[in-house]
Scaffold this active site. Structure first.
Site, PDB file in Angstrom:
ATOM      1  N   HIS A  45       0.804  -1.231   0.000  1.00  0.00           N
ATOM      2  CA  HIS A  45       0.000   0.000   0.000  1.00  0.00           C
ATOM      3  C   HIS A  45       0.830   1.272   0.000  1.00  0.00           C
ATOM      4  O   HIS A  45       0.271   2.365   0.147  1.00  0.00           O
ATOM      5  CB  HIS A  45      -0.903   0.053   1.235  1.00  0.00           C
ATOM      6  CG  HIS A  45      -1.952  -0.995   1.284  1.00  0.00           C
ATOM      7  ND1 HIS A  45      -3.232  -0.806   0.821  1.00  0.00           N
ATOM      8  CD2 HIS A  45      -1.910  -2.261   1.746  1.00  0.00           C
ATOM      9  CE1 HIS A  45      -3.946  -1.902   1.009  1.00  0.00           C
ATOM     10  NE2 HIS A  45      -3.161  -2.807   1.566  1.00  0.00           N
ATOM     11  N   LYS A  96      -8.660  13.812   5.271  1.00  0.00           N
ATOM     12  CA  LYS A  96      -7.829  12.607   5.239  1.00  0.00           C
ATOM     13  C   LYS A  96      -6.794  12.767   6.332  1.00  0.00           C
ATOM     14  O   LYS A  96      -6.723  13.838   6.954  1.00  0.00           O
ATOM     15  CB  LYS A  96      -7.159  12.423   3.870  1.00  0.00           C
ATOM     16  CG  LYS A  96      -6.466  13.682   3.331  1.00  0.00           C
ATOM     17  CD  LYS A  96      -5.925  13.470   1.922  1.00  0.00           C
ATOM     18  CE  LYS A  96      -6.919  13.730   0.826  1.00  0.00           C
ATOM     19  NZ  LYS A  96      -7.066  12.680  -0.153  1.00  0.00           N
ATOM     20  N   THR A 126      -8.765   6.605  -1.632  1.00  0.00           N
ATOM     21  CA  THR A 126     -10.100   6.045  -1.864  1.00  0.00           C
ATOM     22  C   THR A 126     -11.176   7.090  -1.617  1.00  0.00           C
ATOM     23  O   THR A 126     -12.284   6.983  -2.146  1.00  0.00           O
ATOM     24  CB  THR A 126     -10.352   4.813  -0.953  1.00  0.00           C
ATOM     25  OG1 THR A 126      -9.843   5.093   0.342  1.00  0.00           O
ATOM     26  CG2 THR A 126      -9.683   3.571  -1.511  1.00  0.00           C
TER      27      THR A 126
HETATM   28  O1  RUG Z   1      -1.767   5.699   1.807  1.00  0.00           O
HETATM   29  C1  RUG Z   1      -2.467   4.590   1.315  1.00  0.00           C
HETATM   30  C2  RUG Z   1      -3.594   5.039   0.390  1.00  0.00           C
HETATM   31  O2  RUG Z   1      -3.080   5.693  -0.729  1.00  0.00           O
HETATM   32  C3  RUG Z   1      -4.414   3.845  -0.048  1.00  0.00           C
HETATM   33  O3  RUG Z   1      -5.555   4.259  -0.759  1.00  0.00           O
HETATM   34  C4  RUG Z   1      -4.846   3.025   1.147  1.00  0.00           C
HETATM   35  C5  RUG Z   1      -5.554   1.753   0.741  1.00  0.00           C
HETATM   36  O4  RUG Z   1      -4.837   1.052  -0.208  1.00  0.00           O
HETATM   37  O5  RUG Z   1      -3.731   2.657   1.946  1.00  0.00           O
HETATM   38  C6  RUG Z   1      -3.035   3.791   2.456  1.00  0.00           C
HETATM   39  N1  RUG Z   1      -2.005   3.319   3.397  1.00  0.00           N
HETATM   40  C7  RUG Z   1      -0.801   2.856   3.121  1.00  0.00           C
HETATM   41  N2  RUG Z   1      -2.180   3.270   4.707  1.00  0.00           N
HETATM   42  N3  RUG Z   1      -1.108   2.794   5.269  1.00  0.00           N
HETATM   43  C8  RUG Z   1      -0.239   2.538   4.325  1.00  0.00           C
HETATM   44  C9  RUG Z   1       1.133   2.026   4.576  1.00  0.00           C
HETATM   45  O6  RUG Z   1       1.187   1.156   5.661  1.00  0.00           O
END
Ligand code: RUG
Length: 833
Positions: free
Chosen positions: A374, A567, A678
């Protein structure tokens, strides 16, 4: 084994089996029954909390019968199941969702009114289940909704935190964190005291050989903590399929506390063990996109992973199949690297406990797991010190070393000339101290690795995991672009828009096949339809304006353009650029004559989001936003032309009010940093346009909705590296408008300039890593285009309708079907009535 009821007695069971209520009368009867018996209250002391409790219990009873049936049928049919391992599930509220999914919200509304309550007041009694930080946890929640709605046999596994993400208060413009104790009354969980697993920590490994000369490793000693299962039913929409989310809670093993010590008067230490054990599942780590390497976090990870695998293996063993069939029965998806120890744990179970040869076990392991990445941000990639693992999980560290050894042998064979590649891809980083690179372990132990949007999936293959693509070939890597559930994010959050859409799309079918939204496009030019559409948007803005008035005391005009960025607060998401832009707008308005000002479009800039408690810069950003708000909102020259709002404690239930109320929302991360995003999808789905960079899913949203229905700006991800290089080694000229903003901050217009010194210095002196200055001009210019476009309301509304009509791709249903087909190889199994 639990015996089932013998044949002759089954008739009695069948006669008395629970019958679900189906109408208003039945619903009211259940509510009154729960008030009078379960809650021991009456019509003389039934407050809204009690009415919420009774309503929830009435719906819970319904879910339970479906849930039992689903689980029974899944067990009998013996088909492959998916297990989604996620340290975060950001579920939000359950009651509204349950009512809509079983299609009885109107019934409940009428029933509650008959009993003296307004349904809105009852729904809002519920605490959010806030067991997550942001996008990653909410994605897991959307996935559970889609898995159930699409009838996939699937379980989620997570931790039952006693404290979810903290509650945010804003005091004197600063974020203050308050604990979120959400479990005072939670009707949606079932404690399963019969489902407990002993989890071992610390200790040591004794190696020996058996009679046949085979090596044996025994993990001995250390301490044991108990994992207790709590089950949460996950209802599908318009289907009886009700899946299970199993959350583990930690408890001291072997009794409540040490009686010996208690009887000797040593009260404090008698409860110490118990408290230490309970600490494991006590609190969610509040970091988003940031890893901090704390021992307790590693303990949480192993505790949850070990309990889940024990459960999965136990279920598999009941089927009496051969071990080689395990991957045909079980697919485990790793949501980020947090559950990566599951790979090691399964290998340990197969080799040490079940006695399988290493290679056979490893084949089973790799065919079972899939890994979703992610993020590419270095600070978010998990690494654990070898010394910490050695102490906490000594046997697992040995297994990691062996996995690494065999992996590096394979790499060496493939690239005999390249010595450096071994250092680069080793799971063990040869640093001081030595570290285990969890993402590498996850790749090596999985059969598929996916990113969460096209750009992101390309980036992981060409940057952080490039060597692994060379080693395994490109087929191991794939993309599954994120999606959101239209049930919660349209139908539940925006009921009037959902109804209007249904009236033009041939009913509610779009909620289970979002591509049906396409039928809307033909109405983009229909005056009457546009009018209805605009009325709904206005009503949603009024609802948000009321919330702002009630919580902050600030009056905003719903006729203004609502510009929203909600966010997690993060430098890479660039809320600082947004607030600098707001200051620029303020300065521009201040310079105008009163006549000129009258011609300007009024705007409300709305922010919301939490900063990780230890993330100082993010907290400075919150402070600046609030400081600008208190100046601008009280400036008589400006009046309604500009308001700046910071919404406290942004969470899922607030997002349900916020998303439907936006005209424009901001998704403005530095290109290449936001894996997907999202909320961008949620905002467009609710009839708002977006201003954004070419990053994450914005790119695919643009491809779908068309370039004329989105406001894109800024440098591209290919340009980022060169720009950063130029900042560091060249002269870094600051954009002149941005410089004027900095000068105003430094004059003290928004409070003590020193307070915001770090935010300014990050751009001016410290290399502007997030390229705020590089993108500022095009950002401001694009906002001007937004204003211009908004003046033509007919065209604006047409754009919004067209965009919604083209959002079919972004359903989490599409996403789950892709995972099912290309990663899990599972089929739906509809639950029979
Ligand atoms: O920052 C990302 C987002 O861009 C993404 O949409 C979301 C779901 O895939 O995950 C977020 N994210 C990534 N949250 N924590 C991480 C790294 O551990």
């Amino acid at each position: 084994a639990i015996a089932s009821i013998p044949e002759p007695q089954r008739a009695a069971w069948e006669k008395h089996t629970v019958k679900n209520f189906e109408d208003q009368d039945g619903f009211e009867r259940e509510v009154v029954r729960h008030v009078e018996t379960t809650l021991a209250r009456s019509l003389f002391n039934c407050d809204e909390k009690a009415a919420y409790a009774a309503t929830s219990l009435a719906f819970r009873d319904r879910l339970i019968t479906d849930w039992n049936r689903t689980q029974q049928q899944q067990t009998f049919s013996d088909t492959k199941r998916v297990y989604y391992l996620s340290l975060e599930f950001l579920m939000g509220r359950a009651l509204d969702n349950a009512m809509l999914n079983v299609g009885l919200k109107d019934t409940a509304k009428a029933g509650l009114a008959d009993l003296g309550f307004r349904i809105e007041d009852i729904i809002t009694q519920e605490n959010d289940a806030a067991l997550g930080n942001g996008g990653l946890g909410r994605l897991a929640a959307c996935f559970l909704d889609s898995l159930a709605s699409l009838n996939y046999p699937a379980w989620g596994y997570g931790l039952r935190y006693r404290y979810g993400i903290f509650k945010q208060e804003i005091i004197d413009g600063y974020q203050v964190e308050v604990p979120d104790y959400w479990l005072d009354f939670n009707p949606w969980e079932f404690p399963r005291h019969d489902v407990t697993v002993d989890i071992q920590f610390y200790g040591n490994v004794r190696k020996s050989t058996d009679a046949n000369g085979k090596n044996i490793a025994a993990w001995e000693g250390g301490e044991v903590v108990q994992a207790v299962a709590y089950d949460v039913p996950i209802p599908g929409y318009a289907t009886p399929t009700t899946n299970n989310l199993r959350l583990w809670s930690s408890k001291a093993s072997g009794g409540e506390f040490d009686f010996q010590k208690f009887n000797n008067g040593d009260y404090e230490s008698s409860v110490a063990d118990q408290q230490r054990a309970e600490t494991i599942s006590a609190v969610l780590y509040p970091n988003d996109n940031l890893e901090r390497g704390k021992e307790l976090r590693l303990k949480q990870q192993y505790f949850w992973v070990a309990a889940s695998l024990y459960d999965i293996v136990r279920r598999f063993k009941k089927s009496k199949r051969r071990w080689s069939e395990f991957p045909e029965q079980v697919a485990i998806q790793l949501n980020d690297t947090h559950p990566t120890l599951a790979i090691v744990e399964l290998q340990r179970i197969l080799v040490d406990v079940e006695g399988l040869p290493w290679d056979q076990a490893w084949k089973i392991v790799t065919n079972t797991f899939g890994y979703t990445n992610h993020t590419v941000l270095p600070e978010a990639l998990e690494k654990w010190p070898v010394s910490l693992l050695q102490n906490l999980l000594p046997r697992h560290l040995q297994i990691i070393f062996d996995i690494n050894l065999f992996f590096l042998q394979l790499v060496e064979k493939k690239f005999p000339e390249d010595r450096d590649i071994l250092r680069r891809v080793s799971i063990v980083e040869e640093s001081q101290p030595k570290m285990i690179r969890m993402a590498y372990l996850a790749i090596v132990g999985s059969h598929k690795v996916n990113g969460v949007a096209e750009l992101h999936s390309d980036l992981i293959q060409t940057t952080i995991f490039k060597d692994f693509v060379a080693i395994y070939g490109p087929d191991k890597f794939t993309n599954v672009t994120n999606g959101v559930t239209p049930r919660r994010w349209l139908h539940q959050a925006n009921p009037r828009l959902s109804e209007l859409i249904a009236s033009k799309c041939g009913g509610n079918g779009f909620l289970t096949d979002l591509t049906k939204l396409a039928k809307l496009e033909q109405f983009a030019g229909d005056k009457e339809f546009r009018k209805e559409w605009a009325e709904i948007k206005y009503a949603n803005k009024v609802r948000l304006a009321k919330h702002i008035k009630n919580t902050l005391g600030v009056t905003v005009n719903p006729a203004s353009l609502f510009d929203i960025q909600v966010k997690r607060i993060h430098e890479y998401k660039r809320q600082q650029m947004n607030i600098f832009g707001v200051i620029h707008r303020y300065l521009t308005l201040k310079k105008m004559s009163p006549e000129e000002r009258k011609k300007q479009l009024p705007r409300v800039s709305i922010f919301g989001g939490k900063a990780a408690p230890g993330y100082w810069m993010a907290k400075q950003i919150i402070h600046l936003i609030n400081s600008v708000g208190s100046v601008v909102n009280n400036d008589a020259d400006i009046g309604d032309l500009l308001k700046v709002i910071f919404l406290e404690d942004y969470n899922v239930s607030k997002a349900e009010i916020i998303c439907p109320a936006s005209d424009i929302s901001e998704h403005i991360s530095t290109a290449g940093t936001e894996a997907s995003g999202t909320s961008n999808m949620k905002f467009v789905l609710n009839g708002g346009l977006i201003i954004g960079t070419c990053d994450g899913a914005n790119i695919e949203i643009t491809r779908e909705v068309g370039e004329s229905n989105i406001f894109l700006f800024g440098n591209l991800s290919e340009e980022v590296e060169d720009l950063r290089h130029a900042h560091t080694y060249g002269s870094h000229a600051i954009d002149s408008d941005l410089d004027a903003v900095f000068q105003e901050i430094e004059k003290g217009t928004f409070g003590t300039p020193h307070d915001f010194g770090a935010l300014v210095a990050a751009v001016r002196q410290h290399g502007d890593y997030y390229l705020v200055s590089d993108d500022f001009h095009s950002y401001i210019e694009t906002h001007r285009l937004v204003d211009e476009a908004y003046r033509n309301q007919d065209e604006w509304v047409s754009k919004c309708i067209t965009a919604v009509a083209r959002m079919g791709f972004f359903s989490s249903d599409r996403c789950i079907n892709e995972y099912a087909e290309s990663i899990w190889n599972v089929e739906p199994l509809p639950t029979k009535e």
